[in-house]
Motif scaffolding. Sequence first.
Motif, PDB file in Angstrom:
ATOM      1  N   UNK A   1       0.825  -1.206   0.000  1.00  0.00           N
ATOM      2  CA  UNK A   1       0.000   0.000   0.000  1.00  0.00           C
ATOM      3  C   UNK A   1       0.863   1.262   0.000  1.00  0.00           C
ATOM      4  N   UNK A   2       1.935   1.273   0.797  1.00  0.00           N
ATOM      5  CA  UNK A   2       2.819   2.434   0.847  1.00  0.00           C
ATOM      6  C   UNK A   2       3.664   2.552  -0.419  1.00  0.00           C
ATOM      7  N   UNK A   3       4.004   1.427  -1.018  1.00  0.00           N
ATOM      8  CA  UNK A   3       4.719   1.465  -2.297  1.00  0.00           C
ATOM      9  C   UNK A   3       3.849   2.088  -3.384  1.00  0.00           C
ATOM     10  N   UNK A   4       2.565   1.746  -3.376  1.00  0.00           N
ATOM     11  CA  UNK A   4       1.635   2.313  -4.353  1.00  0.00           C
ATOM     12  C   UNK A   4       1.584   3.833  -4.229  1.00  0.00           C
ATOM     13  N   UNK A   5       1.601   4.316  -2.996  1.00  0.00           N
ATOM     14  CA  UNK A   5       1.610   5.765  -2.788  1.00  0.00           C
ATOM     15  C   UNK A   5       2.919   6.388  -3.259  1.00  0.00           C
ATOM     16  N   UNK A   6       4.049   5.749  -2.926  1.00  0.00           N
ATOM     17  CA  UNK A   6       5.352   6.299  -3.261  1.00  0.00           C
ATOM     18  C   UNK A   6       5.643   6.321  -4.746  1.00  0.00           C
ATOM     19  N   UNK A   7       5.146   5.312  -5.485  1.00  0.00           N
ATOM     20  CA  UNK A   7       5.399   5.236  -6.926  1.00  0.00           C
ATOM     21  C   UNK A   7       4.241   5.790  -7.743  1.00  0.00           C
ATOM     22  N   UNK A   8       3.182   6.256  -7.071  1.00  0.00           N
ATOM     23  CA  UNK A   8       2.014   6.857  -7.728  1.00  0.00           C
ATOM     24  C   UNK A   8       1.333   5.870  -8.680  1.00  0.00           C
ATOM     25  N   UNK A   9       1.122   4.648  -8.186  1.00  0.00           N
ATOM     26  CA  UNK A   9       0.473   3.611  -8.990  1.00  0.00           C
ATOM     27  C   UNK A   9      -0.579   2.911  -8.144  1.00  0.00           C
ATOM     28  N   UNK A  10      -1.305   1.975  -8.775  1.00  0.00           N
ATOM     29  CA  UNK A  10      -2.334   1.217  -8.068  1.00  0.00           C
ATOM     30  C   UNK A  10      -1.736  -0.034  -7.421  1.00  0.00           C
ATOM     31  N   UNK A  11      -2.522  -0.660  -6.561  1.00  0.00           N
ATOM     32  CA  UNK A  11      -2.070  -1.896  -5.918  1.00  0.00           C
ATOM     33  C   UNK A  11      -1.863  -3.010  -6.942  1.00  0.00           C
ATOM     34  N   UNK A  12      -2.721  -3.050  -7.954  1.00  0.00           N
ATOM     35  CA  UNK A  12      -2.545  -4.066  -8.996  1.00  0.00           C
ATOM     36  C   UNK A  12      -1.184  -3.919  -9.675  1.00  0.00           C
TER      37      UNK A  12
ATOM     38  N   UNK B   1      15.931  13.048  -9.103  1.00  0.00           N
ATOM     39  CA  UNK B   1      15.892  13.660 -10.426  1.00  0.00           C
ATOM     40  C   UNK B   1      14.992  12.913 -11.407  1.00  0.00           C
ATOM     41  N   UNK B   2      14.511  11.729 -11.043  1.00  0.00           N
ATOM     42  CA  UNK B   2      13.636  10.945 -11.920  1.00  0.00           C
ATOM     43  C   UNK B   2      12.229  11.522 -11.856  1.00  0.00           C
ATOM     44  N   UNK B   3      11.618  11.863 -12.990  1.00  0.00           N
ATOM     45  CA  UNK B   3      10.254  12.420 -12.971  1.00  0.00           C
ATOM     46  C   UNK B   3       9.245  11.401 -12.445  1.00  0.00           C
ATOM     47  N   UNK B   4       8.151  11.908 -11.916  1.00  0.00           N
ATOM     48  CA  UNK B   4       7.155  11.041 -11.289  1.00  0.00           C
ATOM     49  C   UNK B   4       6.621   9.954 -12.203  1.00  0.00           C
ATOM     50  N   UNK B   5       6.405  10.278 -13.472  1.00  0.00           N
ATOM     51  CA  UNK B   5       5.832   9.300 -14.389  1.00  0.00           C
ATOM     52  C   UNK B   5       6.798   8.148 -14.693  1.00  0.00           C
ATOM     53  N   UNK B   6       8.126   8.399 -14.464  1.00  0.00           N
ATOM     54  CA  UNK B   6       9.135   7.389 -14.796  1.00  0.00           C
ATOM     55  C   UNK B   6       9.510   6.509 -13.608  1.00  0.00           C
ATOM     56  N   UNK B   7       9.024   6.818 -12.424  1.00  0.00           N
ATOM     57  CA  UNK B   7       9.400   6.053 -11.230  1.00  0.00           C
ATOM     58  C   UNK B   7       9.097   4.563 -11.400  1.00  0.00           C
ATOM     59  N   UNK B   8       7.846   4.265 -11.682  1.00  0.00           N
ATOM     60  CA  UNK B   8       7.439   2.865 -11.772  1.00  0.00           C
ATOM     61  C   UNK B   8       8.115   2.131 -12.934  1.00  0.00           C
TER      62      UNK B   8
END
Length: 431
Positions: free
Chosen positions: A56-67, A121-128
Amino acid sequence: MDNGALHTQNRAERSPALRKAGEFRSYRRRWFILSVACLLNCSNSMQWLTFAPVADLTAEGLHVSLDQVNWLSLVYMVVAIPLSLISTWMLDTLGLRLTLILGSWLNMVGSVMRVVGVLSFVPGWALFPVVMAGQTLGAVAQPLVIFSPTKLAALWFPDNQRATANMIASMSNPLGLLFANILSPLIISKTSNLFILLLTYAIPAIVVCFLATVGIRESVPPTPPSAGAETSSSEPFFQGIKLLMKNKAYLILLVCFGSGIAIFTCFFTLLEQILCIKGYTNDFAGVCGALFIVFGVIGAAFLGLFVDKTKKFTEATKINICLTSLACTAFAVVTQMRDQKALIGVVCALFGLFGFSIYPVSMELSVECSYPVGEATSAGLIFISGQIQSIIYTEILQALTKKLADSPGSMCAAGGDDNLSWKGECTIPSS
């Protein structure tokens, strides 16, 4: 020519003389190679389960869903299916040394890439995507790493130590899961920082890569430790697969033990999500996973010694599978209860004691019942079976969950995928 292939060729030429004279020898460096294989297995499994205890916390940190977070674990299974046959071919044809070194480098590069993926320096969309790329490299390394115990035990250890060596190497994989279950919730609760979490897992990957590259210098010992080691991998790879597909006992083990691997994979991937809805914290989910593994390792130690002395592989496997089914059913029931930490902990411990302990014995049994097929081939097909069933089970369980409108007491992190009810779905694997 690879040292392993050269030694295998020379060994075939001198086998009759050795068998007649009994000139078998065990080398002390077998324990160093076993230690490296254990560390590599442990590091790779830590990377596999890094995110599951804190999904759950990883989903928040990487801005993605649990799936999507679940796919950080599922990618190991998806990648393993097409690459497992290649890995078994490498072990049986190119040798243990090259396979372990390649696996250690892939594991190390993947762990470093995960760290880079969460830098500021990694943009949010590129984290995951970057983290997933690193996770995928670790998944590519997994078949190279996880098939090595049976091959290592067969080539380097005498007959009276094979099951024990296989047990030690095989149980290093769940030990990595144990560390992940403990460290991930602990580090996240203390730092709330994914960078620190991933850096912690990258350090052992770098160390074991150095040890494997520098320390492992040959695939097989100059003199075999047993008569069985002389004829290891005596069948060509594809001919071996044909023989396995005609072996009734092996096919039964392929389906049953593969299903067991799938159940345990689902357990670790979804445990935190199953428990948080009933008010249990990530730390408690980590404790449950740790109890599962600790008791599994204890059970494996005793069971490995028992079958080494008695050779009752089949009896031990059948009894433990039955007890595991009962423990899995109990887990499905008690996880639907609130404020029952002690009971859930006991059930998880019993689940591990009966379930995980059978892993090294079943792997050794797969070698025993599939002779003269290569050890890596017989173990590899079972692993593929487990990965295929793991994907099926995990996707079915996620598809059958129902989102609750209200879930008082839930400890799941806030977000679009929180508060999923697993009631009923947890009983599917136990059947």
